[in-house]
Write a protein that holds these residues in place. Sequence first.
Motif, PDB file in Angstrom:
ATOM      1  N   LEU A   8     -44.950  46.193  19.851  1.00  0.00           N
ATOM      2  CA  LEU A   8     -44.505  46.383  21.448  1.00  0.00           C
ATOM      3  C   LEU A   8     -43.670  45.014  21.837  1.00  0.00           C
ATOM      4  O   LEU A   8     -43.840  43.988  21.465  1.00  0.00           O
ATOM      5  N   THR A   9     -42.457  45.595  22.700  1.00  0.00           N
ATOM      6  CA  THR A   9     -42.041  44.352  23.474  1.00  0.00           C
ATOM      7  C   THR A   9     -42.248  44.334  24.649  1.00  0.00           C
ATOM      8  O   THR A   9     -42.360  45.412  25.594  1.00  0.00           O
ATOM      9  N   GLY A  10     -42.752  43.155  25.068  1.00  0.00           N
ATOM     10  CA  GLY A  10     -43.372  42.871  26.648  1.00  0.00           C
ATOM     11  C   GLY A  10     -42.568  41.982  27.404  1.00  0.00           C
ATOM     12  O   GLY A  10     -41.885  40.941  26.855  1.00  0.00           O
ATOM     13  N   THR A  11     -42.303  42.361  28.652  1.00  0.00           N
ATOM     14  CA  THR A  11     -41.585  41.480  29.529  1.00  0.00           C
ATOM     15  C   THR A  11     -42.644  40.721  30.513  1.00  0.00           C
ATOM     16  O   THR A  11     -43.670  41.355  31.264  1.00  0.00           O
ATOM     17  N   PHE A  12     -42.730  39.399  30.558  1.00  0.00           N
ATOM     18  CA  PHE A  12     -43.815  38.593  31.354  1.00  0.00           C
ATOM     19  C   PHE A  12     -43.234  37.726  32.212  1.00  0.00           C
ATOM     20  O   PHE A  12     -42.113  36.799  31.749  1.00  0.00           O
ATOM     21  N   THR A  13     -43.523  37.703  33.411  1.00  0.00           N
ATOM     22  CA  THR A  13     -43.340  36.582  34.407  1.00  0.00           C
ATOM     23  C   THR A  13     -44.371  35.894  34.526  1.00  0.00           C
ATOM     24  O   THR A  13     -45.375  36.176  34.765  1.00  0.00           O
ATOM     25  N   PHE A  14     -43.856  34.462  34.544  1.00  0.00           N
ATOM     26  CA  PHE A  14     -45.279  33.453  34.684  1.00  0.00           C
ATOM     27  C   PHE A  14     -45.124  32.763  35.913  1.00  0.00           C
ATOM     28  O   PHE A  14     -44.188  32.140  36.492  1.00  0.00           O
TER      29      PHE A  14
END
Length: 315
Positions: A220-226
């Motif tokens: 899977l490709t995940g897009t995360f904002t921290f």
Amino acid sequence: MRHHLASSPETVRFGIFDAAFDPVLTVDPGDTVVVDCVSGGPEVMPPPELGLTVPPALQAIHDARLERMGPHILTGPVAIRGAEPGDTLEVRIEAIEPNNDWGYCAVRPLAGTLPEDFPDRYVSHIAVDGAAGTCKPSWGPTLPLRPFFGTAGVAPPPRYGRLSSREPREHGGNMDCKELTAGSSLFLPVWVAGANFSVGDGHGRQGDGEVCVNALEMGLTGTFTFVLHKAADIGVAAWPRAETPTHFITLGFNEDLDLAMKQALRGMIDFIVARSALTRVQAYQFCSLAVDFRVTQTVNGEKGVHGMLEKGVLF
């Protein structure tokens, strides 16, 4: 700022969390990172006769023969500038997308919820149609995808040393909570400078319990904002929790399912008391009236329970 992190022998650890690991990427609070994750050891790759392709990045990791401790290929760590022990890291899950056209689900000897009933290895390779958002086992019906990452966590407390990725703990890790889909946030206590977040163990879909020991394991490709929450602003978090568009979630992990339930319940009572005017005994009663407690998984040594409070019921 937006960053991209691919899985490679240089950017992954095979089944290991350790506070001593150096970050492979450092970002600022508020930055977004797109992470391409791969999944699966050599023992679960499809045989040639199925005509399925092992992604080049995954093959390169296998060829590198990295040290392996647990079952998950973890991409990272990603450090967040300014994160300090006692802070809370909010990981906003912006998007999750399949990056492979198949996954697998396996039964392993001496593993799972019923190892005494199923002592033999049995691996199913399952076709995934990313465009349609479905998967189909050769032996069963077409099922909708509901992708999430089974393993996501920060570096553990340094005193623990090197840990297998198998067991979820206070740093997060192999929580296998199927509610952590796109649009959700995971809140993790910070134990080391930078927090050092790693992610992997892509699940195309899973039922609560994950009873046979695997979900639909896939890339899977995940897009995360921290987002960094300083201890002075929200207090010190001691345990992971989560939030979806519809629910607040507390998590409990213990080798005893009863104790995991108690931990998730105590966490929910604490959460309610901190956010409302209810006393602890009133919050306890409220949990009995309005909070759902579900078995997250029963297969990771440390079993899991998650409590779900619907938004708008209390606050």
